[in-house]
Write a protein that holds these residues in place. Structure first.
Motif, PDB file in Angstrom:
ATOM      1  N   VAL A   1      27.791  92.386  35.942  1.00 42.54           N
ATOM      2  CA  VAL A   1      28.933  92.985  36.623  1.00 42.54           C
ATOM      3  C   VAL A   1      30.166  92.721  35.775  1.00 42.54           C
ATOM      4  N   HIS A   2      30.987  93.735  35.586  1.00 41.12           N
ATOM      5  CA  HIS A   2      32.267  93.582  34.877  1.00 41.12           C
ATOM      6  C   HIS A   2      33.366  93.625  35.927  1.00 41.12           C
ATOM      7  N   THR A   3      34.150  92.569  36.007  1.00 37.75           N
ATOM      8  CA  THR A   3      35.244  92.512  36.970  1.00 37.75           C
ATOM      9  C   THR A   3      36.566  92.669  36.241  1.00 37.75           C
ATOM     10  N   MET A   4      37.594  93.082  36.960  1.00 39.86           N
ATOM     11  CA  MET A   4      38.912  93.281  36.357  1.00 39.86           C
ATOM     12  C   MET A   4      39.997  92.813  37.310  1.00 39.86           C
ATOM     13  N   PHE A   5      41.021  92.201  36.739  1.00 36.28           N
ATOM     14  CA  PHE A   5      42.254  91.914  37.460  1.00 36.28           C
ATOM     15  C   PHE A   5      43.311  92.847  36.901  1.00 36.28           C
ATOM     16  N   TYR A   6      44.036  93.523  37.761  1.00 34.58           N
ATOM     17  CA  TYR A   6      45.194  94.304  37.333  1.00 34.58           C
ATOM     18  C   TYR A   6      46.414  93.428  37.575  1.00 34.58           C
ATOM     19  N   THR A   7      47.155  93.145  36.520  1.00 32.96           N
ATOM     20  CA  THR A   7      48.223  92.160  36.590  1.00 32.96           C
ATOM     21  C   THR A   7      49.490  92.666  35.912  1.00 32.96           C
ATOM     22  N   SER A   8      50.618  92.218  36.407  1.00 30.50           N
ATOM     23  CA  SER A   8      51.897  92.525  35.767  1.00 30.50           C
ATOM     24  C   SER A   8      52.153  91.601  34.582  1.00 30.50           C
TER      25      SER A   8
ATOM     26  N   GLU B   1      49.084  88.991  29.449  1.00 29.78           N
ATOM     27  CA  GLU B   1      48.965  87.914  28.464  1.00 29.78           C
ATOM     28  C   GLU B   1      48.905  86.554  29.155  1.00 29.78           C
ATOM     29  N   ALA B   2      49.756  86.361  30.160  1.00 33.00           N
ATOM     30  CA  ALA B   2      49.778  85.093  30.895  1.00 33.00           C
ATOM     31  C   ALA B   2      48.467  84.875  31.653  1.00 33.00           C
ATOM     32  N   LEU B   3      47.928  85.929  32.262  1.00 33.08           N
ATOM     33  CA  LEU B   3      46.674  85.784  32.999  1.00 33.08           C
ATOM     34  C   LEU B   3      45.520  85.502  32.040  1.00 33.08           C
ATOM     35  N   ARG B   4      45.493  86.165  30.904  1.00 28.68           N
ATOM     36  CA  ARG B   4      44.441  85.885  29.908  1.00 28.68           C
ATOM     37  C   ARG B   4      44.512  84.435  29.453  1.00 28.68           C
ATOM     38  N   ALA B   5      45.720  83.936  29.178  1.00 28.80           N
ATOM     39  CA  ALA B   5      45.891  82.544  28.751  1.00 28.80           C
ATOM     40  C   ALA B   5      45.467  81.588  29.866  1.00 28.80           C
ATOM     41  N   PHE B   6      45.793  81.914  31.106  1.00 34.11           N
ATOM     42  CA  PHE B   6      45.412  81.094  32.259  1.00 34.11           C
ATOM     43  C   PHE B   6      43.885  80.975  32.345  1.00 34.11           C
TER      44      PHE B   6
ATOM     45  N   ASP C   1      43.410  93.024  19.265  1.00 30.90           N
ATOM     46  CA  ASP C   1      44.798  93.031  19.728  1.00 30.90           C
ATOM     47  C   ASP C   1      45.046  92.030  20.864  1.00 30.90           C
ATOM     48  N   GLY C   2      44.315  90.911  20.862  1.00 35.82           N
ATOM     49  CA  GLY C   2      44.497  89.900  21.896  1.00 35.82           C
ATOM     50  C   GLY C   2      43.880  90.242  23.229  1.00 35.82           C
ATOM     51  N   TRP C   3      43.107  91.320  23.285  1.00 39.45           N
ATOM     52  CA  TRP C   3      42.454  91.743  24.522  1.00 39.45           C
ATOM     53  C   TRP C   3      41.203  90.893  24.682  1.00 39.45           C
ATOM     54  N   LEU C   4      41.212  89.975  25.641  1.00 40.05           N
ATOM     55  CA  LEU C   4      40.105  89.046  25.835  1.00 40.05           C
ATOM     56  C   LEU C   4      39.192  89.528  26.954  1.00 40.05           C
ATOM     57  N   VAL C   5      37.891  89.525  26.680  1.00 44.19           N
ATOM     58  CA  VAL C   5      36.881  89.806  27.696  1.00 44.19           C
ATOM     59  C   VAL C   5      36.149  88.491  27.916  1.00 44.19           C
ATOM     60  N   PHE C   6      36.172  88.002  29.141  1.00 50.11           N
ATOM     61  CA  PHE C   6      35.636  86.683  29.464  1.00 50.11           C
ATOM     62  C   PHE C   6      34.177  86.756  29.866  1.00 50.11           C
TER      63      PHE C   6
ATOM     64  N   ALA D   1      38.489  99.239  54.238  1.00 53.55           N
ATOM     65  CA  ALA D   1      37.313  99.813  53.578  1.00 53.55           C
ATOM     66  C   ALA D   1      37.704 100.367  52.208  1.00 53.55           C
ATOM     67  N   GLY D   2      36.851 100.171  51.228  1.00 55.68           N
ATOM     68  CA  GLY D   2      37.101 100.653  49.876  1.00 55.68           C
ATOM     69  C   GLY D   2      37.815  99.649  48.989  1.00 55.68           C
ATOM     70  N   THR D   3      38.169  98.491  49.526  1.00 54.30           N
ATOM     71  CA  THR D   3      38.826  97.464  48.710  1.00 54.30           C
ATOM     72  C   THR D   3      37.778  96.477  48.194  1.00 54.30           C
ATOM     73  N   HIS D   4      38.180  95.674  47.222  1.00 50.48           N
ATOM     74  CA  HIS D   4      37.285  94.712  46.585  1.00 50.48           C
ATOM     75  C   HIS D   4      37.974  93.358  46.556  1.00 50.48           C
ATOM     76  N   ASP D   5      37.185  92.314  46.378  1.00 46.71           N
ATOM     77  CA  ASP D   5      37.721  90.966  46.338  1.00 46.71           C
ATOM     78  C   ASP D   5      36.912  90.154  45.336  1.00 46.71           C
ATOM     79  N   ILE D   6      37.581  89.236  44.657  1.00 46.28           N
ATOM     80  CA  ILE D   6      36.899  88.349  43.714  1.00 46.28           C
ATOM     81  C   ILE D   6      37.126  86.911  44.159  1.00 46.28           C
ATOM     82  N   SER D   7      36.036  86.174  44.238  1.00 53.50           N
ATOM     83  CA  SER D   7      36.092  84.752  44.564  1.00 53.50           C
ATOM     84  C   SER D   7      35.349  83.991  43.479  1.00 53.50           C
ATOM     85  N   PHE D   8      35.738  82.744  43.286  1.00 56.16           N
ATOM     86  CA  PHE D   8      35.024  81.846  42.394  1.00 56.16           C
ATOM     87  C   PHE D   8      34.367  80.786  43.263  1.00 56.16           C
ATOM     88  N   TYR D   9      33.159  80.347  42.886  1.00 52.28           N
ATOM     89  CA  TYR D   9      32.532  79.287  43.659  1.00 52.28           C
ATOM     90  C   TYR D   9      32.105  78.144  42.750  1.00 52.28           C
TER      91      TYR D   9
END
Length: 118
Positions: free
Chosen positions: A5-12, A15-20, A34-39, A59-67
């Motif tokens: 599964v490929h997940t994505m965060f859309y962020t403002s 760069e900061a989220l990739r570093a985080f 170009d600094g585009w990181l795929v984790f 309905a139609g929304t998605h959520d990501i959790s870490f466990y």
């Protein structure tokens, strides 16, 4: 066959989220240019939850959790790396749950499952 599964965060603040994710969550990654990181993510699972109604997502929304295996230890470790948590750990029935901030992308859930994975 599907093999992942490929997940994505859309962020403002991409760069900061990739570093985080790279520096604080310590996920391995591939720099695809170009600094585009795929984790590379650890194991995953997927749930299909009902939508609508009280305390439900639309309905139609998605959520990501870490466990994790031990939420107390994981929270302590992440806090030592500067991760900011927004909620205390709470028993939600399915797991011991908390949330942490993501740069430019709101917050994510972290939980210790109380169910047995097969």
């Amino acid at each position: 066959m599907i093999k992942g599964v490929h997940t994505m965060f859309y962020t403002s603040e991409p760069e900061a989220l990739r570093a985080f994710i790279r520096d604080k969550l310590k996920f391995p990654y591939t720099d695809v240019g170009d600094g585009w990181l795929v984790f590379n993510l650890p194991e995953a699972d997927m749930g299909c939850h009902p939508a609508e109604g009280q305390d439900r997502k639309q309905a139609g929304t998605h959520d990501i959790s870490f466990y994790c295996d031990d939420v107390q230890k994981t929270v302590a470790d992440l806090k030592s790396r500067g991760v900011e948590f927004t909620d205390e750990i709470a028993n939600m029935g399915y797991g011991l749950v908390t949330y942490f901030k993501l740069p430019g992308a709101g917050k994510a859930q972290l939980y210790q499952p109380l169910y047995r994975k097969t």
